[in-house]
Design a protein around this motif. Structure first.
Motif, PDB file in Angstrom:
ATOM      1  N   PRO B  37     -15.057  -5.241 -42.053  1.00 35.02           N
ATOM      2  CA  PRO B  37     -15.349  -5.077 -43.477  1.00 35.02           C
ATOM      3  C   PRO B  37     -15.154  -3.640 -43.956  1.00 35.02           C
ATOM      4  CG  PRO B  37     -17.368  -5.383 -42.210  1.00 35.02           C
ATOM      5  CD  PRO B  37     -16.243  -5.607 -41.268  1.00 35.02           C
ATOM      6  N   ASN B  38     -15.167  -3.452 -45.253  1.00 33.55           N
ATOM      7  CA  ASN B  38     -15.019  -2.105 -45.824  1.00 33.55           C
ATOM      8  C   ASN B  38     -16.099  -1.183 -45.281  1.00 33.55           C
ATOM      9  OD1 ASN B  38     -14.057  -3.918 -48.479  1.00 33.55           O
ATOM     10  ND2 ASN B  38     -12.841  -2.140 -47.956  1.00 33.55           N
ATOM     11  N   GLY B  39     -15.703   0.019 -44.963  1.00 29.96           N
ATOM     12  CA  GLY B  39     -16.663   1.013 -44.474  1.00 29.96           C
ATOM     13  C   GLY B  39     -17.020   0.824 -43.017  1.00 29.96           C
ATOM     14  N   ALA B  40     -16.269  -0.032 -42.307  1.00 30.86           N
ATOM     15  CA  ALA B  40     -16.591  -0.299 -40.905  1.00 30.86           C
ATOM     16  C   ALA B  40     -16.250   0.884 -40.005  1.00 30.86           C
ATOM     17  CB  ALA B  40     -15.844  -1.543 -40.420  1.00 30.86           C
ATOM     18  N   GLY B  41     -15.395   1.769 -40.489  1.00 28.30           N
ATOM     19  CA  GLY B  41     -15.026   2.922 -39.668  1.00 28.30           C
ATOM     20  C   GLY B  41     -13.605   2.844 -39.142  1.00 28.30           C
ATOM     21  N   LYS B  42     -12.801   1.949 -39.693  1.00 25.33           N
ATOM     22  CA  LYS B  42     -11.437   1.757 -39.190  1.00 25.33           C
ATOM     23  C   LYS B  42     -10.575   2.999 -39.426  1.00 25.33           C
ATOM     24  CE  LYS B  42     -10.857  -1.853 -41.896  1.00 25.33           C
ATOM     25  NZ  LYS B  42     -12.062  -1.833 -42.705  1.00 25.33           N
ATOM     26  N   SER B  43     -10.601   3.470 -40.671  1.00 24.59           N
ATOM     27  CA  SER B  43      -9.797   4.662 -40.965  1.00 24.59           C
ATOM     28  C   SER B  43     -10.322   5.873 -40.217  1.00 24.59           C
ATOM     29  CB  SER B  43      -9.790   4.945 -42.468  1.00 24.59           C
ATOM     30  OG  SER B  43      -9.198   3.876 -43.163  1.00 24.59           O
ATOM     31  N   THR B  44     -11.631   5.943 -40.070  1.00 20.80           N
ATOM     32  CA  THR B  44     -12.220   7.052 -39.334  1.00 20.80           C
ATOM     33  C   THR B  44     -11.707   7.073 -37.896  1.00 20.80           C
ATOM     34  OG1 THR B  44     -14.186   6.871 -40.717  1.00 20.80           O
ATOM     35  CG2 THR B  44     -14.414   8.122 -38.668  1.00 20.80           C
ATOM     36  N   LEU B  45     -11.609   5.880 -37.311  1.00 20.12           N
ATOM     37  CA  LEU B  45     -11.095   5.798 -35.945  1.00 20.12           C
ATOM     38  C   LEU B  45      -9.658   6.331 -35.888  1.00 20.12           C
ATOM     39  CD1 LEU B  45     -11.346   4.886 -33.015  1.00 20.12           C
ATOM     40  CD2 LEU B  45     -10.670   2.587 -33.724  1.00 20.12           C
ATOM     41  N   PHE B  84      -0.596   6.033 -43.711  1.00 22.58           N
ATOM     42  CA  PHE B  84      -1.940   6.214 -44.249  1.00 22.58           C
ATOM     43  C   PHE B  84      -2.326   5.104 -45.222  1.00 22.58           C
ATOM     44  CE2 PHE B  84      -1.109  10.302 -42.522  1.00 22.58           C
ATOM     45  CZ  PHE B  84      -2.338  10.882 -42.264  1.00 22.58           C
ATOM     46  N   GLN B  85      -3.642   5.017 -45.445  1.00 21.59           N
ATOM     47  CA  GLN B  85      -4.140   3.985 -46.358  1.00 21.59           C
ATOM     48  C   GLN B  85      -3.666   4.259 -47.786  1.00 21.59           C
ATOM     49  OE1 GLN B  85      -8.271   3.204 -45.736  1.00 21.59           O
ATOM     50  NE2 GLN B  85      -8.374   1.603 -47.281  1.00 21.59           N
ATOM     51  N   THR B  86      -3.730   5.538 -48.211  1.00 21.77           N
ATOM     52  CA  THR B  86      -3.064   5.917 -49.467  1.00 21.77           C
ATOM     53  C   THR B  86      -1.820   6.679 -49.053  1.00 21.77           C
ATOM     54  OG1 THR B  86      -4.684   7.684 -49.474  1.00 21.77           O
ATOM     55  CG2 THR B  86      -4.890   6.039 -51.195  1.00 21.77           C
ATOM     56  N   GLU B 206      -5.784  -4.140 -41.149  1.00 21.23           N
ATOM     57  CA  GLU B 206      -5.374  -4.988 -42.264  1.00 21.23           C
ATOM     58  C   GLU B 206      -6.542  -5.836 -42.732  1.00 21.23           C
ATOM     59  OE1 GLU B 206      -1.886  -4.812 -44.177  1.00 21.23           O
ATOM     60  OE2 GLU B 206      -3.724  -5.769 -44.892  1.00 21.23           O
ATOM     61  N   HIS B 207      -6.612  -6.020 -44.044  1.00 24.09           N
ATOM     62  CA  HIS B 207      -7.565  -6.984 -44.596  1.00 24.09           C
ATOM     63  C   HIS B 207      -6.890  -8.337 -44.802  1.00 24.09           C
ATOM     64  CE1 HIS B 207     -11.009  -4.440 -45.115  1.00 24.09           C
ATOM     65  NE2 HIS B 207     -10.286  -3.504 -45.723  1.00 24.09           N
ATOM     66  N   ASP B 208      -5.561  -8.301 -44.936  1.00 26.09           N
ATOM     67  CA  ASP B 208      -4.801  -9.529 -45.200  1.00 26.09           C
ATOM     68  C   ASP B 208      -4.626 -10.305 -43.886  1.00 26.09           C
ATOM     69  OD1 ASP B 208      -2.877 -11.446 -45.645  1.00 26.09           O
ATOM     70  OD2 ASP B 208      -1.722 -10.188 -47.053  1.00 26.09           O
TER      71      ASP B 208
HETATM   72  N1  LIG Z   1     -14.901  12.661 -44.269  1.00 19.75           N
HETATM   73  C1  LIG Z   1     -15.974  11.860 -44.444  1.00 19.75           C
HETATM   74  N2  LIG Z   1     -17.170  12.417 -44.780  1.00 19.75           N
HETATM   75  C2  LIG Z   1     -18.253  11.621 -44.957  1.00 19.75           C
HETATM   76  N3  LIG Z   1     -18.245  10.305 -44.827  1.00 19.75           N
HETATM   77  C3  LIG Z   1     -17.093   9.692 -44.505  1.00 19.75           C
HETATM   78  C4  LIG Z   1     -15.908  10.446 -44.306  1.00 19.75           C
HETATM   79  N4  LIG Z   1     -14.887   9.592 -44.002  1.00 19.75           N
HETATM   80  C5  LIG Z   1     -15.446   8.359 -44.015  1.00 19.75           C
HETATM   81  N5  LIG Z   1     -16.759   8.415 -44.306  1.00 19.75           N
HETATM   82  C6  LIG Z   1     -17.669   7.258 -44.353  1.00 19.75           C
HETATM   83  O1  LIG Z   1     -17.587   6.604 -43.112  1.00 19.75           O
HETATM   84  C7  LIG Z   1     -17.631   5.203 -43.289  1.00 19.75           C
HETATM   85  C8  LIG Z   1     -16.406   4.585 -42.664  1.00 19.75           C
HETATM   86  O2  LIG Z   1     -15.291   4.908 -43.477  1.00 19.75           O
HETATM   87  P1  LIG Z   1     -13.809   4.408 -43.174  1.00 19.75           P
HETATM   88  O3  LIG Z   1     -12.930   5.020 -44.173  1.00 19.75           O
HETATM   89  O4  LIG Z   1     -13.503   4.666 -41.751  1.00 19.75           O
HETATM   90  O5  LIG Z   1     -13.945   2.845 -43.433  1.00 19.75           O
HETATM   91  P2  LIG Z   1     -12.806   1.734 -43.347  1.00 19.75           P
HETATM   92  O6  LIG Z   1     -13.222   0.798 -42.283  1.00 19.75           O
HETATM   93  O7  LIG Z   1     -11.485   2.351 -43.236  1.00 19.75           O
HETATM   94  O8  LIG Z   1     -12.997   1.014 -44.750  1.00 19.75           O
HETATM   95  P3  LIG Z   1     -11.888   0.465 -45.764  1.00 19.75           P
HETATM   96  O9  LIG Z   1     -11.574  -0.911 -45.330  1.00 19.75           O
HETATM   97  O10 LIG Z   1     -12.596   0.465 -47.070  1.00 19.75           O
HETATM   98  O11 LIG Z   1     -10.740   1.368 -45.733  1.00 19.75           O
HETATM   99  C9  LIG Z   1     -17.733   4.961 -44.784  1.00 19.75           C
HETATM  100  O12 LIG Z   1     -19.095   4.721 -45.086  1.00 19.75           O
HETATM  101  C10 LIG Z   1     -17.264   6.241 -45.395  1.00 19.75           C
HETATM  102  O13 LIG Z   1     -17.914   6.468 -46.610  1.00 19.75           O
END
Ligand SMILES: Nc1ncnc2c1ncn2[C@@H]1O[C@H](COP(=O)(O)OP(=O)(O)OP(=O)(O)O)[C@@H](O)[C@H]1O
Ligand SMILES: [Mg+2]
Lengths: 403, 252
Positions: B37-45, B84-86, B206-208
């Protein structure tokens, strides 16, 4: 031709023609005429400034135009280049070859150090850092470094200087293997007078070479990388490019151009002072580039020319000259016009420059070059409206920076 | 041993545990999807993988070498490219120039001073760039300014920029978001084709689910910074934990 595409080659040829023919082109009026006294710009001291500042602006544009990093301390390199050249005159001889070499090398070393530090930041912080460095150099030149810079008196050659390479009979002014920089040939045709000076031509040749190199850099892979850094530094890193050395290289090249310009100034007049490094001098370079057109090839040269023209020509006009122009009018009209124009001439030339600068920045963000392109587009649309293959500026291909 | 081994990675943003003890192993030459789901941490990983973020703890090994502490351009040169996502593209340059730059990066490495020769004479680079543009159906737009492209085209351009580097590992962060259905299908076909032609490992977020199930061989479900399950697509459908994580967010 010369590794350039036909458009760039044409531009280079125009620049070469204009600079070489400048002593004639810039003296369109007879010497003794009122117009000649006011507007003739074809005298060596001014023409030297045109090409030397043109060279400076061309180099500045490699940094600012391509990478978008605005150096607000570029005059520092001009200053060290000048000092280095005068030192060579003092230590070796008046031959300008070692002097110019020293200018480039010292400016390059200086740029490596300053660039290395300043490029740790970008945007406004980078600008402030370069400004701080330049002001520091300026302050040091006036104080602690006086033994090297001769402080407020300015650095110059004294008769008891070593000048170890000097032989009996050598000229006692800067020269290129005997060719004295300040000697000239004067050509009188009717009421016209044209002065061809060695110093001007040396500076002009340096400017032309510098301009040619800048075209090559703009069109090279290196130039492409710099434009990519300006566009998106993040993508650049994630594409495997190390932006730091690219930036540093651009900074150093740009500093070397300034070094050459400084060396040329000393070669024209072997006396230099710290005021060449003052922040207003750096600001002037920025204004030149923006006025002419940042990131365009010819823009900075144009900007430098216009500013030096205003500074030297408009600033000479005083109220007597204005009254002379309007003498044929009724007195009240004469006085009115003079009163309107007076704030813009003489010491008021900065006002003229300021107004011009504002108009350009607001209406022509691409500088005067953009203005020229718009005019060109307008004309070619009018004259060949039925001709579909007219290449106007509007359809100029996007993958190369404009002229 | 996978080509990518993530072990015990933690990342906190203030009070938020964005990644909590993430373990992930991506086998060479597979397509591995990460969903959640959104905010799961995927992009962070992904940010950790490409050197944008340094994790608080844990290790990331790629191709037998640690990526932690390396700069983004070094990690890219090791063979990891990211979409990238954007979209991150060179907006002020032409489409052609956009794809030429990664070609230079691949040929010349992180830095090379070639300031005199003309870009026009770089026949090899131009050839590679044109070939990849043809692959993504964008050759006709080669002289357009990248900023003038549609959202979907920007993504395809960025994908082309990554693909032309022939990375060992391609990271794709929602590569089809904002694309029309037809473009999405084209993208799926393109990625499949790339996958078959070259030895390339892909990690796709991917969400799709249509995209996920068309491409992925393994799927990891991430929720609140922690991997819940790692399974094949067949087994992931209807997995109780996955339903729990999504709770109607997508039709799994
Ligand atoms: N640089 C940052 N500083 C503070 N919080 C962050 C930062 N980057 C991400 N977060 C938070 O970490 C959490 C995970 O974010 P992330 O972008 O990894 O989610 P995601 O799984 O990619 O979601 P989405 O599907 O919406 O792209 C979110 O709550 C986001 O707000
Ligand atoms: Mg995300």
């Amino acid at each position: 031709m010369l590794g350039l595409n036909s458009r760039d080659f044409k531009l280079l040829m125009i620049v070469i023609f204009m600079t070489l023919a400048a002593p004639i082109l810039l003296n369109p009026f007879p010497v003794d005429s009122a117009l000649g006294e006011s507007f003739n710009a074809g005298y060596p001291a001014l023409m030297q400034r045109f090409v030397i500042f043109g060279l400076l602006a061309v180099g500045f544009n490699i940094l600012f135009g391509l990478t978008g990093y605005l150096s607000f301390g570029h005059a520092a390199f001009l200053g060290v280049g000048s000092y280095a050249a005068v030192w060579m005159f003092k230590l070796l001889s008046y031959n300008i070859v070692p002097a110019m070499l020293a200018s480039v090398i010292v400016a390059a070393l200086f740029a490596v150090v300053i660039g290395y530090v300043c490029l740790r930041r970008s945007g406004i912080y980078f600008s402030i850092l370069t400004l701080a460095f330049a002001q520091m150099s300026y302050a040091l030149a006036y104080s602690v470094l006086s033994p090297i810079t001769n402080g407020e008196t300015g650095l110059q050659v004294y008769s008891d200087d070593p000048q170890v390479l000097m032989r009996a009979g050598d000229p006692i002014v800067p020269h290129l293997f005997g060719l004295e920089m300040n000697s000239s040939v004067t050509w009188n045709v009717g009421g016209w007078q044209f002065v061809f000076q060695n110093g001007y031509y040396l500076s002009a040749i340096c400017m032309i070479i510098g301009f040619y190199i800048s075209i090559r850099i703009f069109r090279s892979p290196f130039g492409l990388m710099l434009r990519a850094i300006k566009s998106n530094q993040t993508r650049m890193s994630y594409t495997g490019m190390n932006t730091k050395p690219y930036m540093l290289a651009a900074f150093v090249i740009s500093g070397m151009y300034a070094g050459v310009a400084g060396g040329l100034m000393s070669a024209m007049d072997p006396l230099t002072g710290a005021e060449r490094m003052f922040w207003t001098a750096s600001g002037e370079i920025v204004v030149m580039a923006i006025l002419g057109g940042v990131g365009t090839l010819i823009g900075p040269v144009l900007g430098a020319g216009i500013i030096k023209y205003l500074e030297n020509i408009i600033s000479k006009i005083n109220s007597d000259i204005l009254h002379n122009w309007f003498a044929f009018m009724p007195d009240w009209m004469d006085n009115l016009l003079v009163n309107i124009l007076y704030p813009f001439v003489g010491k008021g030339w900065h006002l003229t420059l300021g107004v011009l600068f504002m108009v350009v920045v607001i209406f022509l963000p691409g500088g005067l070059v953009q203005g020229g392109q718009k005019l060109g587009a307008l004309f070619s649309r009018k004259s060949k409206s039925s001709n579909s293959d007219a290449t106007t500026a509007g359809t100029a291909n996007t993958n190369t920076p404009a002229e | 041993m996978g080509i990518l081994e993530v072990k015990g990675v933690n990342k906190r943003f203030g009070g938020l545990q964005a990644l909590g003890d993430v373990n992930l192993s991506v086998a060479e030459n597979t397509v591995h999807a990460i969903i959640g789901p959104n905010g799961a941490g995927k992009s962070t990983l992904l940010n950790v993988l490409v050197g944008k973020l340094i994790p608080d703890s844990g290790s990331v090994m790629f191709d037998g070498q640690s990526v932690l502490g390396r700069k983004p351009h070094e990690i890219n040169q090791m063979g990891i490219s990211r979409v990238f996502q954007t979209p991150e593209i060179f907006a002020d340059l032409s489409v052609m120039e956009n794809v030429m730059i990664p070609c230079f990066a691949r040929r010349d490495g992180a830095f090379r001073m070639h300031a005199i020769g003309s870009v026009r004479n770089e026949g090899d680079i131009i050839g590679q760039a044109e070939a990849i543009l043809a692959d993504v159906n964008m050759l006709a737009k080669r002289d357009m300014l990248a900023s003038a492209l549609s959202r979907g085209d920007k993504r395809r351009l960025e994908m082309a920029m990554c693909l032309v580097q022939e990375p060992k590992l391609l990271l794709l962060d929602e590569p089809t978001a904002g694309m029309a259905r037809a473009d999405t299908n084209n993208t799926i076909d393109l990625l499949k084709e790339i996958k078959e032609k070259r030895n390339i490992t892909m990690c796709i977020i991917e969400h799709d689910m249509h995209v996920v199930f068309s491409l992925a061989e393994r799927i990891t479900v991430l929720a609140q910074g922690t991997p819940l399950v790692e399974e094949t697509p067949e087994n992931i459908k209807g997995h109780p934990k996955v339903r729990e994580a999504y709770l109607g967010e997508a039709q799994v």
